[in-house]
Scaffold this active site. Structure first.
Site, mmCIF file in Angstrom:
data_model
loop_
_atom_site.group_PDB
_atom_site.id
_atom_site.type_symbol
_atom_site.label_atom_id
_atom_site.label_comp_id
_atom_site.label_asym_id
_atom_site.label_seq_id
_atom_site.Cartn_x
_atom_site.Cartn_y
_atom_site.Cartn_z
ATOM 1 N N ASP A 182 0.842 -1.200 0.000
ATOM 2 C CA ASP A 182 0.000 0.000 0.000
ATOM 3 C C ASP A 182 0.878 1.251 0.000
ATOM 4 O O ASP A 182 2.097 1.161 0.116
ATOM 5 C CB ASP A 182 -0.964 -0.018 1.198
ATOM 6 N N HIS A 506 1.464 -8.889 -3.733
ATOM 7 C CA HIS A 506 0.430 -7.872 -3.506
ATOM 8 C C HIS A 506 1.179 -6.554 -3.290
ATOM 9 O O HIS A 506 1.528 -6.180 -2.163
ATOM 10 C CB HIS A 506 -0.405 -8.255 -2.272
ATOM 11 N N ASP A 548 0.902 -17.385 -4.459
ATOM 12 C CA ASP A 548 1.614 -16.377 -5.259
ATOM 13 C C ASP A 548 0.634 -15.689 -6.208
ATOM 14 O O ASP A 548 0.706 -15.824 -7.434
ATOM 15 C CB ASP A 548 2.777 -17.017 -6.032
ATOM 16 N N GLU A 557 1.984 -10.170 0.345
ATOM 17 C CA GLU A 557 2.314 -8.747 0.298
ATOM 18 C C GLU A 557 3.810 -8.609 0.562
ATOM 19 O O GLU A 557 4.491 -9.596 0.894
ATOM 20 C CB GLU A 557 1.489 -7.959 1.340
HETATM 21 O O1 9MR Z 1 2.258 -6.884 9.334
HETATM 22 C C1 9MR Z 1 0.949 -6.619 9.822
HETATM 23 C C2 9MR Z 1 0.405 -7.877 10.468
HETATM 24 O O2 9MR Z 1 1.163 -8.208 11.612
HETATM 25 C C3 9MR Z 1 -1.049 -7.671 10.849
HETATM 26 O O3 9MR Z 1 -1.575 -8.903 11.327
HETATM 27 C C4 9MR Z 1 -1.837 -7.190 9.639
HETATM 28 C C5 9MR Z 1 -3.302 -6.955 9.909
HETATM 29 O O4 9MR Z 1 -3.475 -5.911 10.787
HETATM 30 O O5 9MR Z 1 -1.272 -5.980 9.144
HETATM 31 C C6 9MR Z 1 0.050 -6.132 8.701
HETATM 32 O O6 9MR Z 1 0.536 -4.898 8.287
HETATM 33 C C7 9MR Z 1 -0.010 -4.335 7.120
HETATM 34 C C8 9MR Z 1 -0.380 -2.913 7.479
HETATM 35 O O7 9MR Z 1 -1.455 -2.917 8.374
HETATM 36 C C9 9MR Z 1 -0.697 -2.063 6.248
HETATM 37 N N1 9MR Z 1 0.342 -2.147 5.274
HETATM 38 C C10 9MR Z 1 0.617 -3.527 4.852
HETATM 39 C C11 9MR Z 1 1.073 -4.320 6.040
HETATM 40 C C12 9MR Z 1 1.516 -5.734 5.625
HETATM 41 O O8 9MR Z 1 0.463 -6.531 5.244
#
Ligand code: 9MR
Length: 585
Positions: A182, A506, A548, A557
Site C-alpha cells: 500500500d 500484492h 503467489d 504482500e
Molecule cells: O504486518 C501486519 C500484520 O502483523 C497484521 O496482522 C496485519 C493486519 O493488521 O497488518 C500487517 O501490516 C499491514 C499494514 O497494516 C498495512 N500495510 C501492509 C502491512 C503488511 O500486510
C-alpha cells in the site's frame, strides 16, 4: 566411478524429460547456492529416494554423491522429506542435483559472495519504495517511474488536532518509504525497520562502507545503506509535532488507494493521532541514528544533533503519555473521515520503553535512561515484530557492551540471555523436515512469516557476534536457505532472485506497471495459515499456506519490516562468510 555416475546422469536425464516440472520442484534448495565452506543441504520431497548426485552443470561429471537421510515427517504439514547433505563439497562451480526417480534440481552455484545478489537487491528494494521522488532509469531500470504522493500538503486529521494545529491544518511530510504493497507511511512500522537497518550498519560498518547498490545518491560520501536510511529518517522527523514532541502514528489516505501506480493518486493525505508506540519508536530510531550519523557530520551537518534533540523531545512527550494507544476503531467512532488503512495499533508499551531507553542511554550515557531500561527489563526474550521491539534494545546493549562499563554485569546477563535464546533456534534444525531453524513451532507461520525466518537469523547472528562460534552462523544460514527456496512451498520468496520466485506480490507498483517481472528485491510475507485475504490457496497447512497471487495480501504482500531483517541477514552472511569455516563447537 565416473562411468557409473555418468550412467546415473544419463538415466536421470531421460527420466527428467518425463518429470521435468515435478522433479525439479521436488528438490528444494537455496536457489542461489552456497558458500564453499558452508553447510549444503537440499531437501527431497514427494517420493522416496536413496542416493543423490551433485553434477557439474556443463560437464555432467559427478562432483559428489551420497545417501539421502531417512524420511522425516514435517511438524508443520503433511510433507515427508529426506535430506541430501553435500557439505563436504567445497569446490566452486555451477552445479545441479540429480536424484534417480525424481530428476534434476535447479542449477545453483558454490562460490564466494554467492549471496551478494540477495544482499544487494534486498537493500535496493527500499529504493523502489521511495515516496515523493521519481525513480530514474539509471537506478531503477525498467521499473523507473514518476514520483508519487508529494505529501507536501498533509492535513491534520481531527484525531490529531490541537489548539495550535486544528483539524485541516496543512503540514509537509514528504519522502520516506511506502510501507508495503500500500501507499501509506506508518511510524510504528518504520520504527522496527529503521532499527533493524541501523543495526545492520552498526554491526558491519566496514562491510557496508564499500557496498554499492546503484541508487540515487550512490556516488556521494555516504555508504548506500545510510543514504537509504536517511531518506526515511528525514520523513520520520517531519512526523514529530514541533509544538510538543509527540509523533503522529501515520501519514495516510483515509482508505487504501486502488491498484494503480503511485503517481496517479490524488486522494487527500492525513496525519492521525499521536501515540506512545509511535513516539517511543521514533525516539529509539533517532537516538540510534544520532550516534551513527555523528561520524558523518561533515557530509550531514547538523543532522545527528537534530536527531538527538528530536529523540529527547519525543521521550519527554512519552513521559506525559506513557501508554496512549492508537485505537483506530475508537477513533473512527469519533471523527470523520474514518480511517481504514493499516492500524499498527500496539497496546503494550514495555518493549518500546525498553528499546528507546536503551538507545538513548547508549547515545547519551545519561543514567536516567538506563534506570528506565532496567525497570522495563523482561525475564524472557521473544522474536521482534512491529509490536515487539524489545530485542532491538538487547542487541544494541550487547553491541556496545565494551563501552557500557557502568553496567557490565547487567549487560553480561543480557548477552547470556541472547545466546540462550539463539540456542533454542539451534535445537530446531536437526529434527526439522527442512533442516531449518524456521518452523520449530507452527506459530512461526503467521502474517509476514518470512520475517520470522529472517529475524531468527538475526538472533543467531547476534549469538555469533557474542561467542564467535560458527555453529550460530551455520544456523542463521539455514533460514536464509529457507527464504531462498529450501521450504515447503518450493518458492524463493524474494522477487527477482532464483529460478522459481514470487512473481505476483500484492504490491501496487508491481501490479500496475505493466511489466511482467515484479519490482525486484522484495520479500513476500510467506506462508500464513490465517489466510485472512480469502484468496485462492492451493495448500493450506501452516508451512504451505502461500499463494503467489496479487490478491493475497495475507501471504504475498511485501513490507519494509520484512525486507529489513532480510537485508540484515543476507548482508551479515556476506560480511561473515569467511568465518563459516571456523570450528563449530
Ligand atoms: O504486518 C501486519 C500484520 O502483523 C497484521 O496482522 C496485519 C493486519 O493488521 O497488518 C500487517 O501490516 C499491514 C499494514 O497494516 C498495512 N500495510 C501492509 C502491512 C503488511 O500486510
Amino acid at each position: 566411478m565416473k562411468c557409473t555416475l555418468l550412467f546415473a546422469a544419463i538415466t536421470g536425464s531421460l527420466f527428467s524429460i518425463a518429470n521435468a516440472q515435478t522433479g525439479t520442484e521436488n528438490i528444494r534448495l537455496n536457489q542461489l547456492g552456497f558458500y564453499p565452506s558452508a553447510p549444503k543441504i537440499a531437501i527431497i520431497t514427494g517420493r522416496d529416494a536413496s542416493r543423490f548426485y551433485v553434477l557439474d552443470v556443463l560437464s555432467s561429471d559427478t562432483a559428489f554423491s551420497g545417501e539421502t537421510s531417512a524420511p522425516v515427517k514435517s511438524a508443520n504439514s503433511s510433507i515427508s522429506t529426506q535430506a541430501a547433505d553435500f557439505s563436504v563439497l567445497h569446490k566452486p562451480g555451477n552445479y545441479k542435483i540429480f536424484v534417480p526417480g525424481i530428476g534434476y534440481s535447479y542449477n545453483f552455484k558454490i562460490k564466494n559472495n554467492v549471496l551478494r545478489d540477495a544482499a544487494v537487491s534486498s537493500l535496493k528494494g527500499f529504493y523502489y519504495q521511495r515516496v515523493s521522488m521519481p525513480l530514474e532509469a539509471a537506478y531503477a531500470g525498467k521499473w523507473a517511474r514518476p514520483a508519487g504522493h508529494p505529501d507536501t500538503e498533509v492535513l491534520i486529521h481531527p484525531s490529531a488536532a490541537t489548539a495550535k494545529k486544528p483539524a485541516g491544518t496543512k503540514i509537509s511530510s514528504p519522502g520516506g518509504w511506502y510501507d508495503a504493497g500500500d501507499y501509506n507511511k506508518y511510524i510504528v512500522n518504520s520504527g522496527i525497520t529503521m532499527g533493524t537497518l541501523l543495526s545492520a550498519y552498526e554491526d558491519f560498518p566496514a562491510y557496508f562502507d564499500t557496498l554499492h547498490t546503484n541508487i540515487h545518491g550512490s556516488n556521494d560520501q555516504l555508504p548506500d545503506i545510510l543514504n537509504e536510511i536517511i531518506y526515511n529518517l528525514r520523513w520520520m522527523l517531519t512526523m514529530q509535532d514541533a509544538d510538543d514532541g509527540g509523533v503522529y502514528n501515520k501519514c495516510t489516505n483515509a482508505a487504501f488507494d486502488g491498484m494503480v501506480m503511485p503517481g496517479v493518486t490524488t486522494l487527500p493525505r492525513y496525519v492521525v493521532q499521536k501515540g506512545t508506540a509511535a513516539t517511543l519508536d521514533f525516539a529509539a530510531v533517532t537516538a540510534q541514528a544520532a550516534r551513527i550519523l555523528k561520524k558523518f557530520s561533515t557530509q550531514l551537518p547538523g543532522l545527528a544533533d537534530s536527531c538527538l534533540k528530536a529523540s529527547q523531545y519525543a521521550w519527554q512527550w512519552a513521559l506525559q503519555y506513557p501508554s496512549l494507544a492508537y485505537n483506530q476503531d475508537s477513533i473512527n467512532q469519533l471523527y470523520e473521515p474514518k480511517i481504514s488503512t493499516g492500524g499498527y495499533g500496539d497496546r503494550r508499551f514495555t518493549d518500546e520503553w525498553f528499546w528507546a531507553a536503551c538507545e538513548l542511554y547508549i547515545s547519551t550515557g545519561a543514567e536516567q535512561y538506563y534506570t528506565v531500561a532496567k525497570k522495563k527489563q523482561a525475564p524472557t526474550l521473544s522474536l521482534p515484530t512491529w509490536s515487539n521491539v524489545y530485542l532491538l534494545g538487547c542487541y544494541s546493549l550487547s553491541r556496545h557492551s565494551a563501552v557500557l562499563t557502568s553496567h557490565t554485569n547487567d549487560i553480561a546477563i543480557i548477552r547470556r540471555q541472547l545466546t540462550t535464546f539463539a540456542d533454542g533456534y539451534l535445537q530446531h534444525i536437526a529434527p526439522s523436515a527442512f533442516k531449518t531453524a524456521m518452523g520449530g513451532s507452527s506459530r512461526d507461520f503467521n502474517w509476514g512469516s518470512n520475517s520470522n525466518a529472517a529475524n531468527q537469523g538475526i538472533a543467531l547472528v547476534n549469538a555469533w557476534l557474542i561467542t564467535q562460534n560458527s555453529k550460530y552462523l551455520h544456523a542463521a544460514l539455514t533460514n536464509l536457505d529457507y527464504i531462498l527456496g529450501r521450504n515447503a512451498t518450493g518458492y524463493c520468496f524474494v522477487t527477482g532472485l532464483g529460478s522459481k520466485s514470487t512473481m505476483h506480490p500484492h504490491h501496487r507498483p508491481s501490479i500496475a506497471d505493466g511489466i511482467d517481472e515484479p519490482v525486484p528485491g522484495l520479500l513476500a510475507g510467506g506462508p500464513n495459515p490465517g489466510m485472512q485475504d480469502k484468496c485462492s490457496y492451493a495448500f493450506t497447512e501452516p508451512e504451505t499456506a502461500y499463494s503467489d497471487t496479487d490478491c493475497s495480501y495475507a501471504s504475498n504482500e511485501i513490507a519494509i519490516n520484512w525486507n529489513a531483517p532480510l537485508v540484515y541477514l543476507a548482508n551479515a552472511m556476506e560480511a561473515l562468510q569467511h568465518s563459516l569455516s571456523a570450528n563449530a563447537e
